[in-house]
Motif scaffolding. Structure first.
Motif, PDB file in Angstrom:
ATOM      1  N   VAL A  10       0.847  -1.190   0.000  1.00  0.00           N
ATOM      2  CA  VAL A  10       0.000   0.000   0.000  1.00  0.00           C
ATOM      3  C   VAL A  10       0.887   1.247   0.000  1.00  0.00           C
ATOM      4  O   VAL A  10       2.005   1.226   0.503  1.00  0.00           O
ATOM      5  CB  VAL A  10      -0.963   0.039   1.212  1.00  0.00           C
ATOM      6  CG1 VAL A  10      -1.973  -1.070   1.155  1.00  0.00           C
ATOM      7  CG2 VAL A  10      -0.217  -0.013   2.526  1.00  0.00           C
ATOM      8  N   ALA A  43      -3.688   1.028  -3.064  1.00  0.00           N
ATOM      9  CA  ALA A  43      -3.467  -0.327  -2.544  1.00  0.00           C
ATOM     10  C   ALA A  43      -3.368  -1.296  -3.705  1.00  0.00           C
ATOM     11  O   ALA A  43      -4.032  -1.128  -4.728  1.00  0.00           O
ATOM     12  CB  ALA A  43      -4.608  -0.736  -1.618  1.00  0.00           C
ATOM     13  N   LYS A  60      -8.284   0.094   1.856  1.00  0.00           N
ATOM     14  CA  LYS A  60      -8.536   0.651   0.523  1.00  0.00           C
ATOM     15  C   LYS A  60      -8.117   2.115   0.541  1.00  0.00           C
ATOM     16  O   LYS A  60      -7.887   2.695   1.606  1.00  0.00           O
ATOM     17  CB  LYS A  60     -10.008   0.501   0.152  1.00  0.00           C
ATOM     18  CG  LYS A  60     -10.966   1.216   1.089  1.00  0.00           C
ATOM     19  CD  LYS A  60     -12.393   0.890   0.775  1.00  0.00           C
ATOM     20  CE  LYS A  60     -13.374   1.539   1.718  1.00  0.00           C
ATOM     21  NZ  LYS A  60     -13.132   1.396   3.121  1.00  0.00           N
ATOM     22  N   ASP A  63      -8.611   5.134   3.507  1.00  0.00           N
ATOM     23  CA  ASP A  63      -8.637   4.673   4.902  1.00  0.00           C
ATOM     24  C   ASP A  63      -7.540   5.372   5.705  1.00  0.00           C
ATOM     25  O   ASP A  63      -6.433   5.575   5.222  1.00  0.00           O
ATOM     26  CB  ASP A  63      -8.398   3.162   4.987  1.00  0.00           C
ATOM     27  CG  ASP A  63      -9.609   2.347   4.608  1.00  0.00           C
ATOM     28  OD1 ASP A  63     -10.709   2.924   4.477  1.00  0.00           O
ATOM     29  OD2 ASP A  63      -9.454   1.124   4.426  1.00  0.00           O
ATOM     30  N   GLU A  87       0.848  -4.754   3.707  1.00  0.00           N
ATOM     31  CA  GLU A  87      -0.356  -4.674   4.538  1.00  0.00           C
ATOM     32  C   GLU A  87      -0.086  -5.215   5.946  1.00  0.00           C
ATOM     33  O   GLU A  87      -0.652  -4.730   6.917  1.00  0.00           O
ATOM     34  CB  GLU A  87      -1.512  -5.438   3.900  1.00  0.00           C
ATOM     35  CG  GLU A  87      -2.810  -5.249   4.664  1.00  0.00           C
ATOM     36  CD  GLU A  87      -3.943  -6.104   4.146  1.00  0.00           C
ATOM     37  OE1 GLU A  87      -5.076  -5.616   4.164  1.00  0.00           O
ATOM     38  OE2 GLU A  87      -3.695  -7.250   3.747  1.00  0.00           O
TER      39      GLU A  87
END
Length: 104
Positions: A10, A43, A60, A63, A87
């Motif tokens: 991400v 992401a 996503k 966030d 992640e």
């Protein structure tokens, strides 16, 4: 330039911390620590499990997240400092309540 992370990575933009303490003391730049809160910019599609199936990410774009102090790799894209991390380096998603949104 557009950047799209691969696998379970991400891209995160750090959210700057407050410059004042609750008591009103202003914190100078030299005493500040890097914030551990950020916003997901992009992401990847997810990682593959042992059976070869794609497992989607839980975060996503948009966030707000918390991550470890030394997590990720710092990069500069279009003059903006961003972090690229897996992640698994993310500790959790911060959910802002409606009352707090109104105050901001």
């Amino acid at each position: 330039m557009k950047f799209r992370p691969l696998h379970d990575r991400v891209v995160v933009r750090r959210i700057e911390a407050e410059e004042k303490t609750a008591g009103g003391i202003i914190i100078p730049d030299t005493a500040k620590e890097k914030p551990q809160e950020g916003e997901v910019v992009a992401a990847g599609p997810g990682a593959r499990n042992e059976q070869g199936q794609l497992v989607a990410l839980e975060v996503k774009a948009g966030d707000r997240i918390l991550f470890g102090k030394w997590s990720g790799t710092e990069v500069k894209i279009d003059g903006e400092e961003l972090l690229i991390m897996k992640e698994s380096d993310i500790m959790g998603i911060v959910e802002v309540t409606a009352a707090k949104k109104k105050a901001a």
